[in-house]
Design a protein around this motif. Structure first.
Motif, PDB file in Angstrom:
ATOM      1  N   ALA A  74      42.921  35.517  40.660  1.00 14.06           N
ATOM      2  CA  ALA A  74      41.974  36.596  40.903  1.00 14.06           C
ATOM      3  C   ALA A  74      40.552  36.097  40.653  1.00 14.06           C
ATOM      4  CB  ALA A  74      42.288  37.782  39.990  1.00 14.06           C
ATOM      5  N   THR A  75      39.594  36.792  41.242  1.00 16.08           N
ATOM      6  CA  THR A  75      38.190  36.411  41.060  1.00 16.08           C
ATOM      7  C   THR A  75      37.779  36.619  39.603  1.00 16.08           C
ATOM      8  OG1 THR A  75      37.698  37.092  43.322  1.00 16.08           O
ATOM      9  CG2 THR A  75      35.831  36.850  41.816  1.00 16.08           C
ATOM     10  N   PRO A  76      37.256  35.577  38.940  1.00 16.80           N
ATOM     11  CA  PRO A  76      36.829  35.752  37.541  1.00 16.80           C
ATOM     12  C   PRO A  76      35.629  36.684  37.438  1.00 16.80           C
ATOM     13  CG  PRO A  76      36.211  33.575  38.358  1.00 16.80           C
ATOM     14  CD  PRO A  76      37.044  34.212  39.419  1.00 16.80           C
TER      15      PRO A  76
ATOM     16  N   PRO B 194      40.213  38.857  35.246  1.00 15.63           N
ATOM     17  CA  PRO B 194      40.372  40.308  35.167  1.00 15.63           C
ATOM     18  C   PRO B 194      41.535  40.666  34.244  1.00 15.63           C
ATOM     19  CG  PRO B 194      40.070  39.610  37.445  1.00 15.63           C
ATOM     20  CD  PRO B 194      40.244  38.363  36.633  1.00 15.63           C
ATOM     21  N   PRO B 195      41.443  41.785  33.509  1.00 18.14           N
ATOM     22  CA  PRO B 195      42.476  42.135  32.527  1.00 18.14           C
ATOM     23  C   PRO B 195      43.877  42.238  33.111  1.00 18.14           C
ATOM     24  CG  PRO B 195      40.521  43.507  32.257  1.00 18.14           C
ATOM     25  CD  PRO B 195      40.324  42.730  33.509  1.00 18.14           C
TER      26      PRO B 195
ATOM     27  N   LYS C 176      34.045  30.760  40.350  1.00 16.71           N
ATOM     28  CA  LYS C 176      35.316  30.991  41.026  1.00 16.71           C
ATOM     29  C   LYS C 176      36.408  30.245  40.273  1.00 16.71           C
ATOM     30  CE  LYS C 176      34.393  27.303  44.439  1.00 16.71           C
ATOM     31  NZ  LYS C 176      34.264  26.986  45.882  1.00 16.71           N
ATOM     32  N   ALA C 177      37.650  30.722  40.442  1.00 16.85           N
ATOM     33  CA  ALA C 177      38.798  30.123  39.763  1.00 16.85           C
ATOM     34  C   ALA C 177      39.663  29.368  40.771  1.00 16.85           C
ATOM     35  CB  ALA C 177      39.620  31.207  39.081  1.00 16.85           C
TER      36      ALA C 177
ATOM     37  N   SER D 269      32.710  35.176  42.249  1.00 16.66           N
ATOM     38  CA  SER D 269      32.336  36.367  41.505  1.00 16.66           C
ATOM     39  C   SER D 269      31.047  36.939  42.079  1.00 16.66           C
ATOM     40  CB  SER D 269      32.124  36.024  40.026  1.00 16.66           C
ATOM     41  OG  SER D 269      30.963  35.199  39.885  1.00 16.66           O
ATOM     42  N   LYS D 270      30.662  38.116  41.578  1.00 14.41           N
ATOM     43  CA  LYS D 270      29.345  38.633  41.921  1.00 14.41           C
ATOM     44  C   LYS D 270      28.279  37.691  41.380  1.00 14.41           C
ATOM     45  CE  LYS D 270      30.596  43.534  42.109  1.00 14.41           C
ATOM     46  NZ  LYS D 270      30.339  44.888  41.554  1.00 14.41           N
TER      47      LYS D 270
END
Length: 440
Positions: free
Chosen positions: A172-174, A195-196, A244-245, A255-256
């Protein structure tokens, strides 16, 4: 008999259907129970998610309040520093006026004629110094901040359920953790997390920054850590950061973008950790003197390798005509001799009558004009033009002192127990130097 047999077969088929119907009714009743149980669980999960959003909003509110407080402290520091700087100039101006009034009272016309031209020039020069924006506040009292809550309100209105989908094969996007991201002078520290509810593990992260001028992004970190400090950025510049991951499958979305603003000018104090043990610190490490009659060296906490930087030192005490030295040095400069004695420092040493430039124990450019108590020494390090220039009471002292300046250089001073100086930082480059540099 035939009819009876046919009816019996039909009843058997109907009985099977009735049995299936009973089993189906049991299944439906079980579904009612499951729906009730799942509804309670889903409602609890929804409440928890909304509560988490409220907690995040409260945390963000605390962060925004902290930023307002930080802006408040910054404005106070700029104004107080300008008050201190202006007070020194006013004290110097008042002293000159009192001296001139005493000279006018003297009944020695020949003596007056010998010094009158010099005094007139000095008075005009002092008046000109007050006209260079000195009496203009460097900071406004307004807080030029406005909370932009429209994106959040729009997101709240768009908050809705989506059809659950299978987890993507890439991470997922960090998320950049805004409360952990900050800048200090020419460094930026960034922190991020997954993300959680992310179920796909990340093997590493790629952090990118642009060039501070809206140019292309470049990789500044690749690794498994979730925090990184980037040094050597330009002062007074706006940088864009994104993360990014990645895993074996591929790379996530970016990410933003986070916007980071480096300091407009360098704020720093003297560094007790790198100073000679005879140096005495006070005033939050902005004021230094020495316990020894021998010269001892102290460095500033911030080093420079890019840009144009200007700082000043006021002479708080000056007894028995010592010769302190001001300039820049590398971190491994000798600390128990006058600044400029070795090849790790570039300095101007000055007494009450004249000054010299010194590097690697080579003395050059003797210049008339020294320092007294309450004098101000300015140091201008222009790493764009690779030059070092000195000023005394806002007048350039001699020619450009040194050229071909490069590498990581720290503000530096050497002094003994007969001298005390106070450091003033966060100052803009003087207007007269900026104009001269643009013409050149």
């Amino acid at each position: 008999m035939v009819m009876a047999s046919q009816l019996s077969q039909a009843l058997n088929g109907l009985s099977d259907r009735a049995k299936e119907a009973k089993e189906f009714l049991v299944q439906l009743r079980n579904m009612v129970q499951q729906i009730q149980e799942n509804s309670v669980e889903f409602e609890a999960c929804l409440v928890a998610q909304c509560d988490a959003l409220i907690d995040a909003l409260n945390r963000r509110k605390a962060q925004l309040l902290a930023r307002v407080n930080k802006e408040h402290e910054h404005k106070l520091k700029v104004v107080r520093d300008q008050i201190s700087h202006c007070t020194v100039k006013l004290r110097q101006t008042t002293g000159l006026m009192e001296y001139c009034l005493e000279v006018i009272k003297e009944n020695d016309p020949s003596g007056f004629l010998q010094i009158s031209d010099a005094l007139i020039r000095r008075v005009h020069l002092t008046e000109d110094q007050w006209g260079k924006g000195t009496l203009t506040p460097r900071m406004t009292t307004d807080f030029d901040l406005s909370l932009d809550n429209s994106p959040l309100l729009q997101s709240i209105h768009q908050l809705d359920f989506v059809q659950m989908k299978a987890s993507p094969p890439v991470p997922a996007t960090p998320i950049l953790q805004l409360e952990e991201c900050c800048t200090h002078n020419s460094s930026a520290t960034l922190s991020w997390k997954q993300p959680p509810l992310s179920t796909v593990p990340a093997e590493g992260y790629i952090l990118e920054l642009d060039d501070g001028s809206g140019g292309q992004f470049r990789e500044v970190y690749v690794g498994k850590e979730t925090m990184c400090t980037v040094d050597g950025l330009h002062f007074n510049s706006t940088y864009n950061a994104r993360i990014k991951a990645f895993n074996k499958t591929g790379v996530s979305q970016y990410s933003k973008t986070l916007v980071l603003q480096t300091s407009e000018a360098a704020w720093f104090a003297f560094d007790p950790g790198s100073a000679h043990s005879d140096i005495i610190f006070s005033n939050d490490n902005l004021t230094v003197t020495c316990s020894s009659y021998d010269d001892r060296v102290v460095l500033g906490k911030t080093g420079f390798s890019k840009g144009v930087h200007y700082w000043e030192l006021t002479v708080d005490r000056y007894d028995n005509h010592p010769d302190p030295a001001f300039g820049v040095a590398r971190i491994d400069v000798m600390k128990d001799v006058m600044l400029g004695k070795d090849d790790k420092a570039w300095a101007m040493y000055v007494d009450n009558n004249r000054s010299w430039f010194m590097h690697h124990n080579s003395h050059t450019n003797r210049t008339e004009g020294g320092i007294t108590k309450e004098a101000t020494v300015g140091v201008l390090l222009d790493l764009n033009r690779k030059t070092l220039t000195f000023f005394i009471n806002d007048e350039q002292q001699g020619p450009i002192a040194f050229e071909n300046m490069e590498g990581l250089l720290f503000p530096a001073v050497s002094l003994n127990r007969n001298v005390q100086v106070t450091l003033h930082t966060g100052l803009p480059v003087p207007d007269f130097y900026s104009s001269r540099a643009s013409i050149a």
